[in-house]
Scaffold this active site. Structure first.
Site: not given
Ligand code: SAJ
Length: 437
Positions: A14, A33, A163, A215, A253, A269
């Protein structure tokens, strides 16, 4: 408020994109850093992380002469803290028999302390690190008060969560809506002024604790929704249904949007942040806690599907495709794929892992292959753990010539069952009992 020079503490996924973007938008930026290796790497113009588009912005920022690096802050108009907030390694909380993880706030505390000697009247300090509710008011403000200056009266203090989605950071940094939570209205306004340097999305002012909660709510919402998808995959498995077909149909749906089951939830995250709520209020977070449990148990469910496909695991050779925590990123931290590999090995399987985004990764207890070919050659089964675009392009007909494996296990719905079957493979997919045939 006008800004000429800012200091960004923490140059990770970030901090570095944020710092580079401020510099390419005209501000003088000191990137700080404590890791001297990172500072040396950046000074050479190299990167220690992979994020599409970052190299270009960073090169432009350095060439502008406005982006410099140090292991210590200096006087500036504004300070942004963007350091990690992981879990404590060996300490847990407990409530009514429920054991929960605790946030490790040491990096945030040290960053605030590092700013202390340079804090001046009229400055702005922003915390971006994901933190438990009330961190800005109850942890940061008291530390900064040691300067003799009072937050909200002598300097501005705000919380503004990042985000951005890894893989899309450079675009989302600019385009996403941004919440700025001040400990006073003026603090929120000052934070808005700073981010408006480059943010094109809406900037919404609120108080610091609301911004912290927003957040955590976003990532918890996603975790809980992935948990229900993962639980559905187990239910479908039990009832002889293909969960992918069922989700597709349920999502017709107009008010239903079920996410995708997979190998589990990884990254630093979504698998971390919900615990900040549990830690802050274990007595009222049962849904959040149980969703974490469901997602953490998903690698074990994947292992069971692999066992079923192979009959037994002991002595079986498995090619694990993908170790990243999600598709098309090189980040292997908190990766459920990694966990699946360990679980398989614990039961006697011999696993060779292939991760095209980080083939040279050195992970404890994991045997990394140097190419797809070497991973699959002698395997009994191919296990797809991450839906990388590159894997979707794999041609089963070609693969059939390169491996002796005739069993496929797909944990992420990345491959087409019929095409693999046509090429002589037995095809298994999590949450899909229909694939057995
Ligand atoms: N995953 C699933 N099924 C899904 C979606 C994701 O199993 O349908 C898994 C992914 O493979 C991964 C994990 O969930 O292992 C997380 O992936 P992600 O793409 O959902 O999220 P991150 O961790 O890469 O990023 C998230 C994001 N938050 C949201 O979408 C609410 C991002 O916007 C944030 O900035 C980030 O966390 C953060 O830094 O907090």
């Amino acid at each position: 408020m006008n800004f000429n020079k800012i200091c960004i503490i923490g140059l990770g996924y970030i901090g570095l994109p944020t710092a580079s973007t401020f510099a390419t938008h005209g501000l003088h930026v000191l990137g700080v850093d404590i890791n001297t290796h990172i500072i040396e790497t950046l000074r050479k113009g190299d990167l220690h992380i992979h994020e599409p588009g970052l190299r270009e912005t960073m090169t432009q920022a350095i060439q502008s002469g406005r982006f410099t690096f140090s292991t210590k802050p200096e006087e500036a108009d504004a300070f942004i803290i963007a350091v990690p907030t992981p879990f404590q390694e060996n300490k847990f909380g407990e409530y009514n028999g429920v054991r929960y993880k605790l946030a490790d706030m040491r990096a945030v505390t040290s960053a605030a302390e590092a700013i202390l000697p340079f804090l001046k009247k009229g400055n702005l300090v922003i915390l971006e690190s994901t933190s438990p509710p009330r961190t800005t008011t109850d942890l940061i403000a008291p530390i900064l008060a040691r300067s003799g200056l009072e937050a909200g009266r002598d300097f501005h203090l705000a919380y503004s969560p990042e985000r951005v989605l890894p893989g899309q950071i450079m675009r989302e940094l600019v385009e996403n809506a941004r919440v700025v939570g001040g400990i006073t209205l003026e603090s929120a306004k000052a934070a808005r002024d700073l981010y408006s340097t480059f943010v094109k999305g809406e900037i919404i002012e609120t108080d610091a604790t609301t911004a912290e909660m927003v957040k955590l709510m976003e990532n918890t919402y996603r975790d809980v929704n992935i948990a229900i998808a993962n639980e559905f995959s187990r239910l479908a498995d039990k009832f002889g249904v293909d969960v992918w077909e069922a989700i597709n149909l349920a999502n017709r749906h107009p008010r239903v949007k079920i996410l995708s089951p997979g190998a589990g939830v990884g990254g630093h995250c979504i698998s971390v942040d919900p615990w900040f709520f549990v830690e802050a209020a274990p007595e009222i977070t049962s849904l959040i806690y149980h969703s974490r449990q469901v997602n953490d148990a998903q690698p074990s469910f994947v292992k069971e599907v692999v066992r079923r496909a192979l009959g037994s695991l002991n002595g079986k050779k498995i090619a694990a495709l993908g170790l990243a925590y999600k598709p098309d990123v090189d980040d292997l931290r908190e990766s459920p794929a990694n966990e699946v590999v360990h679980l398989l090995q614990n039961e006697g399987a011999e696993v060779k892992a292939w991760e095209p985004f980080k083939p040279e990764a050195n992970l404890a207890g994991i045997n990394m292959a140097s190419s797809l070919e070497s991973a699959i050659q002698d395997a009994d089964a191919l296990l797809l753990l991450v839906k990388h675009t590159e894997f979707a392009k794999i041609n089963p007909q070609e693969i059939a010539k390169k491996t002796k494996a005739r069993i496929i296990v797909d944990a992420v719905n990345g491959w087409d069952r019929e095409v693999w079957k046509k090429n002589g493979f037995q095809f298994f997919r999590i949450g899909d009992n229909k694939s057995k045939s």
